[in-house]
Enzyme design. Structure first.
Site, PDB file in Angstrom:
ATOM      1  N   GLU A  91      -7.644  -1.278  -8.047  1.00  0.00           N
ATOM      2  CA  GLU A  91      -7.572  -2.755  -7.967  1.00  0.00           C
ATOM      3  C   GLU A  91      -6.636  -2.849  -7.022  1.00  0.00           C
ATOM      4  O   GLU A  91      -5.907  -2.463  -5.887  1.00  0.00           O
ATOM      5  CB  GLU A  91      -7.187  -3.443  -9.276  1.00  0.00           C
ATOM      6  CG  GLU A  91      -5.705  -3.276 -10.192  1.00  0.00           C
ATOM      7  CD  GLU A  91      -5.355  -3.839 -11.038  1.00  0.00           C
ATOM      8  OE1 GLU A  91      -5.736  -2.907 -11.908  1.00  0.00           O
ATOM      9  OE2 GLU A  91      -4.944  -4.157 -11.150  1.00  0.00           O
ATOM     10  N   CYS A 104      -1.711  -6.864  -1.720  1.00  0.00           N
ATOM     11  CA  CYS A 104      -0.881  -5.021  -2.393  1.00  0.00           C
ATOM     12  C   CYS A 104      -2.041  -4.568  -2.269  1.00  0.00           C
ATOM     13  O   CYS A 104      -3.289  -4.848  -3.283  1.00  0.00           O
ATOM     14  CB  CYS A 104      -0.200  -5.842  -3.758  1.00  0.00           C
ATOM     15  SG  CYS A 104       0.320  -4.700  -5.185  1.00  0.00           S
ATOM     16  N   CYS A 111      -2.184   7.222 -11.589  1.00  0.00           N
ATOM     17  CA  CYS A 111      -1.164   7.781 -10.927  1.00  0.00           C
ATOM     18  C   CYS A 111      -0.010   8.941 -11.846  1.00  0.00           C
ATOM     19  O   CYS A 111      -0.210   8.973 -13.821  1.00  0.00           O
ATOM     20  CB  CYS A 111       0.027   6.520 -11.216  1.00  0.00           C
ATOM     21  SG  CYS A 111       1.603   7.239 -10.380  1.00  0.00           S
ATOM     22  N   CYS A 115       5.693   6.330 -15.198  1.00  0.00           N
ATOM     23  CA  CYS A 115       7.062   5.444 -16.208  1.00  0.00           C
ATOM     24  C   CYS A 115       6.369   5.221 -17.279  1.00  0.00           C
ATOM     25  O   CYS A 115       5.323   4.067 -17.023  1.00  0.00           O
ATOM     26  CB  CYS A 115       6.882   4.930 -13.782  1.00  0.00           C
ATOM     27  SG  CYS A 115       7.411   5.582 -13.436  1.00  0.00           S
ATOM     28  N   CYS A 118       4.911   1.797 -17.169  1.00  0.00           N
ATOM     29  CA  CYS A 118       3.404   1.547 -16.471  1.00  0.00           C
ATOM     30  C   CYS A 118       2.243   1.429 -16.845  1.00  0.00           C
ATOM     31  O   CYS A 118       2.305   2.529 -17.057  1.00  0.00           O
ATOM     32  CB  CYS A 118       3.632   2.004 -15.128  1.00  0.00           C
ATOM     33  SG  CYS A 118       2.516   1.540 -13.710  1.00  0.00           S
ATOM     34  N   SER A 190       6.824   0.724  -1.809  1.00  0.00           N
ATOM     35  CA  SER A 190       7.248   1.311  -2.889  1.00  0.00           C
ATOM     36  C   SER A 190       6.994   2.915  -2.919  1.00  0.00           C
ATOM     37  O   SER A 190       5.431   2.919  -3.627  1.00  0.00           O
ATOM     38  CB  SER A 190       6.752   0.267  -4.053  1.00  0.00           C
ATOM     39  OG  SER A 190       7.217   0.236  -5.128  1.00  0.00           O
ATOM     40  N   ASN A 289       6.591  -6.464 -17.134  1.00  0.00           N
ATOM     41  CA  ASN A 289       5.008  -6.946 -17.456  1.00  0.00           C
ATOM     42  C   ASN A 289       4.641  -5.937 -18.536  1.00  0.00           C
ATOM     43  O   ASN A 289       4.195  -5.352 -18.885  1.00  0.00           O
ATOM     44  CB  ASN A 289       4.046  -6.826 -16.716  1.00  0.00           C
ATOM     45  CG  ASN A 289       3.518  -8.223 -16.107  1.00  0.00           C
ATOM     46  OD1 ASN A 289       2.737  -9.096 -17.098  1.00  0.00           O
ATOM     47  ND2 ASN A 289       3.142  -7.927 -15.065  1.00  0.00           N
ATOM     48  N   CYS A 332       0.762  -4.891 -12.981  1.00  0.00           N
ATOM     49  CA  CYS A 332      -0.080  -3.752 -12.420  1.00  0.00           C
ATOM     50  C   CYS A 332      -0.876  -2.253 -13.194  1.00  0.00           C
ATOM     51  O   CYS A 332      -0.947  -1.863 -14.262  1.00  0.00           O
ATOM     52  CB  CYS A 332       1.625  -2.837 -11.591  1.00  0.00           C
ATOM     53  SG  CYS A 332       2.467  -3.181 -11.328  1.00  0.00           S
TER      54      CYS A 332
HETATM   55  N1  SAH Z   1       4.945   4.352  -7.682  1.00  0.00           N
HETATM   56  C1  SAH Z   1       5.295   2.603  -6.801  1.00  0.00           C
HETATM   57  C2  SAH Z   1       5.127   2.288  -6.215  1.00  0.00           C
HETATM   58  C3  SAH Z   1       3.800   1.023  -7.680  1.00  0.00           C
HETATM   59  S1  SAH Z   1       4.345   0.285  -8.702  1.00  0.00           S
HETATM   60  C4  SAH Z   1       6.921   3.054  -7.269  1.00  0.00           C
HETATM   61  O1  SAH Z   1       6.875   3.916  -8.694  1.00  0.00           O
HETATM   62  O2  SAH Z   1       7.497   2.651  -6.797  1.00  0.00           O
HETATM   63  C5  SAH Z   1       5.128  -1.461  -8.315  1.00  0.00           C
HETATM   64  C6  SAH Z   1       6.113  -1.960  -8.858  1.00  0.00           C
HETATM   65  O3  SAH Z   1       5.568  -2.538  -9.880  1.00  0.00           O
HETATM   66  C7  SAH Z   1       7.093  -0.722  -8.842  1.00  0.00           C
HETATM   67  O4  SAH Z   1       8.496  -1.340  -8.854  1.00  0.00           O
HETATM   68  C8  SAH Z   1       7.060  -0.080 -10.808  1.00  0.00           C
HETATM   69  O5  SAH Z   1       8.126   0.544 -11.265  1.00  0.00           O
HETATM   70  C9  SAH Z   1       6.944  -1.850 -10.436  1.00  0.00           C
HETATM   71  N2  SAH Z   1       6.246  -1.977 -12.857  1.00  0.00           N
HETATM   72  C10 SAH Z   1       5.105  -0.883 -12.916  1.00  0.00           C
HETATM   73  N3  SAH Z   1       4.645  -1.171 -13.730  1.00  0.00           N
HETATM   74  C11 SAH Z   1       5.145  -2.463 -14.555  1.00  0.00           C
HETATM   75  C12 SAH Z   1       5.453  -3.369 -15.448  1.00  0.00           C
HETATM   76  N4  SAH Z   1       5.136  -3.146 -16.596  1.00  0.00           N
HETATM   77  N5  SAH Z   1       5.912  -4.121 -15.296  1.00  0.00           N
HETATM   78  C13 SAH Z   1       7.192  -4.468 -14.522  1.00  0.00           C
HETATM   79  N6  SAH Z   1       6.751  -3.576 -13.687  1.00  0.00           N
HETATM   80  C14 SAH Z   1       6.283  -2.715 -12.945  1.00  0.00           C
END
Ligand code: SAH
Length: 347
Positions: A91, A104, A111, A115, A118, A190, A289, A332
């Site tokens: 996406e 974006c 991935c 995290c 996420c 990022s 989120n 995301c």
């Molecule tokens: N892997 C990279 C880029 C992708 S995620 C990274 O970690 O930076 C892009 C951003 O969205 C990152 O800061 C990630 O931590 C954040 N993110 C992911 N899921 C999220 C969520 N549910 N709510 C808020 N931010 C989120």
């Protein structure tokens, strides 16, 4: 077959010579792919039919298939679901700002960073995207919107520094004066904080904006939210961030997602201040989120405001990320995830 859209112009020139064609053909083909954004060799009408057939036999022209678009009624943000030639789906998002259109993109299918908050990482990593597959997200969106893309953020699914060579090649192609000619300064990458790659990236792409996902002011909490923190400490990460600002002269962005009752307290703001004080940085607060697979809750508006005010009091640049497209698909990776889950439910 060679992925022709991932080749630089000099590489393409070499290829043409290899297959017994004139060097200038490379320039024509490059323009069709990266400026005119065509999807097939047959559209390259200034090439002879014979050459087009030859190209089809030897080269693969990556072109993503648009499966679904959702457009927000609130702010015109659109989310796109694309299918790759191996059947995987990814996406991307188009955000319309007054300073131009921003896309974006995803850097991987899934991935493996894990995290906790996420959605992109729930099913693990399938594979890294090819440079052409990253580029084509931008190309397809520019064609779809019929408006020029000004900014590209690599903040979709995947960890860009876990697909480092393809990422750097994609940036080279995207910024090529013979292609879309996007300025390095209009690209943001990022990362969750793969420390050695931050150094390498600073040396190789000094004009690109770097965003680091911090989400915690200390190691203990960061390790709970982000497994990568077990590998690199905050001290190491902040040292790499300082190297980045020193080498590039560019301001760094720290992303900090606020999760209710976890990392949003006064003492966390205080600790964060001591971490970043004096750095050439900007903090982007993201109201987390919520995703249905985890029970993280967004901090209250008031708490977010207070957190921001506290940072500002110490002269730190801080913004609260506007929630774009709140009415379409949550966090995301959620559009892709819900699409896959739906497909799996069908008999
Ligand atoms: N892997 C990279 C880029 C992708 S995620 C990274 O970690 O930076 C892009 C951003 O969205 C990152 O800061 C990630 O931590 C954040 N993110 C992911 N899921 C999220 C969520 N549910 N709510 C808020 N931010 C989120």
């Amino acid at each position: 077959m060679i992925d022709i859209k991932s080749l630089t112009l000099p590489e393409l020139q070499e290829e043409m010579e290899k297959i017994g064609e004139k060097k200038f053909r490379a320039g024509q083909i490059y323009e069709w792919m990266h400026v005119k954004l065509v999807d097939s060799f047959d559209e390259m009408t200034n090439l002879s039919k014979g050459l087009r057939e030859k190209l089809k036999e030897q080269y693969e022209l990556i072109s993503l298939e648009l499966v679904e678009v959702q457009t927000s009624k609130i702010d015109e943000t659109s989310k796109f679901l694309f299918r790759l030639s191996d059947g995987n789906v990814i996406e991307s998002v188009l955000m319309k700002y007054h300073h131009g259109n921003s896309v974006c993109i995803s850097s991987q299918v899934g991935c493996r960073m894990g995290c906790r908050f996420c959605a992109s990482t729930l099913d693990g990593l399938e594979r890294g995207l090819k440079p052409s597959e990253m580029l084509d997200q931008i190309y397809k969106i520019q064609k779809w919107s019929q408006e020029r893309v000004h900014n590209v953020v690599v903040m979709g699914t995947g960890e860009p520094f876990d697909n480092f060579e393809s990422l750097c090649r994609m940036i080279e192609l995207l910024c090529s004066p013979d292609g879309l000619n996007i300025s390095h300064r209009n690209i943001t990458v990022s990362t969750c904080g793969i420390v050695p790659k931050i150094y390498e990236f600073a040396d190789r792409n000094p004009q690109v904006t770097l965003a680091i996902s911090l989400h915690s002011p200390n190691d203990t909490m960061r390790r709970e939210l982000m497994p990568i923190a077990n590998k690199y400490s905050m001290d190491e990460l902040m040292e790499a961030a300082r190297y980045y600002t020193r080498t590039t002269g560019r301001r760094i962005t720290f992303e900090y997602s606020l999760v209710k009752g976890v990392n949003d307290k006064k003492e966390h703001a205080q600790e964060l201040i001591s971490r970043v004080k004096g750095m050439n940085c900007h903090i982007n607060l993201i109201p987390v989120n919520p995703i249905k697979e985890r029970n993280f809750v967004q901090s209250d508006k008031k708490v977010i405001e207070n957190f921001k005010n506290k940072l500002e009091k110490y002269g730190i640049n801080v913004t609260i990320r506007r929630e774009m497209g709140a009415d379409i698909d949550g966090a995301c990776g959620q559009l892709r995830k819900s699409f896959i889950d739906k497909s799996n439910e069908q008999p």
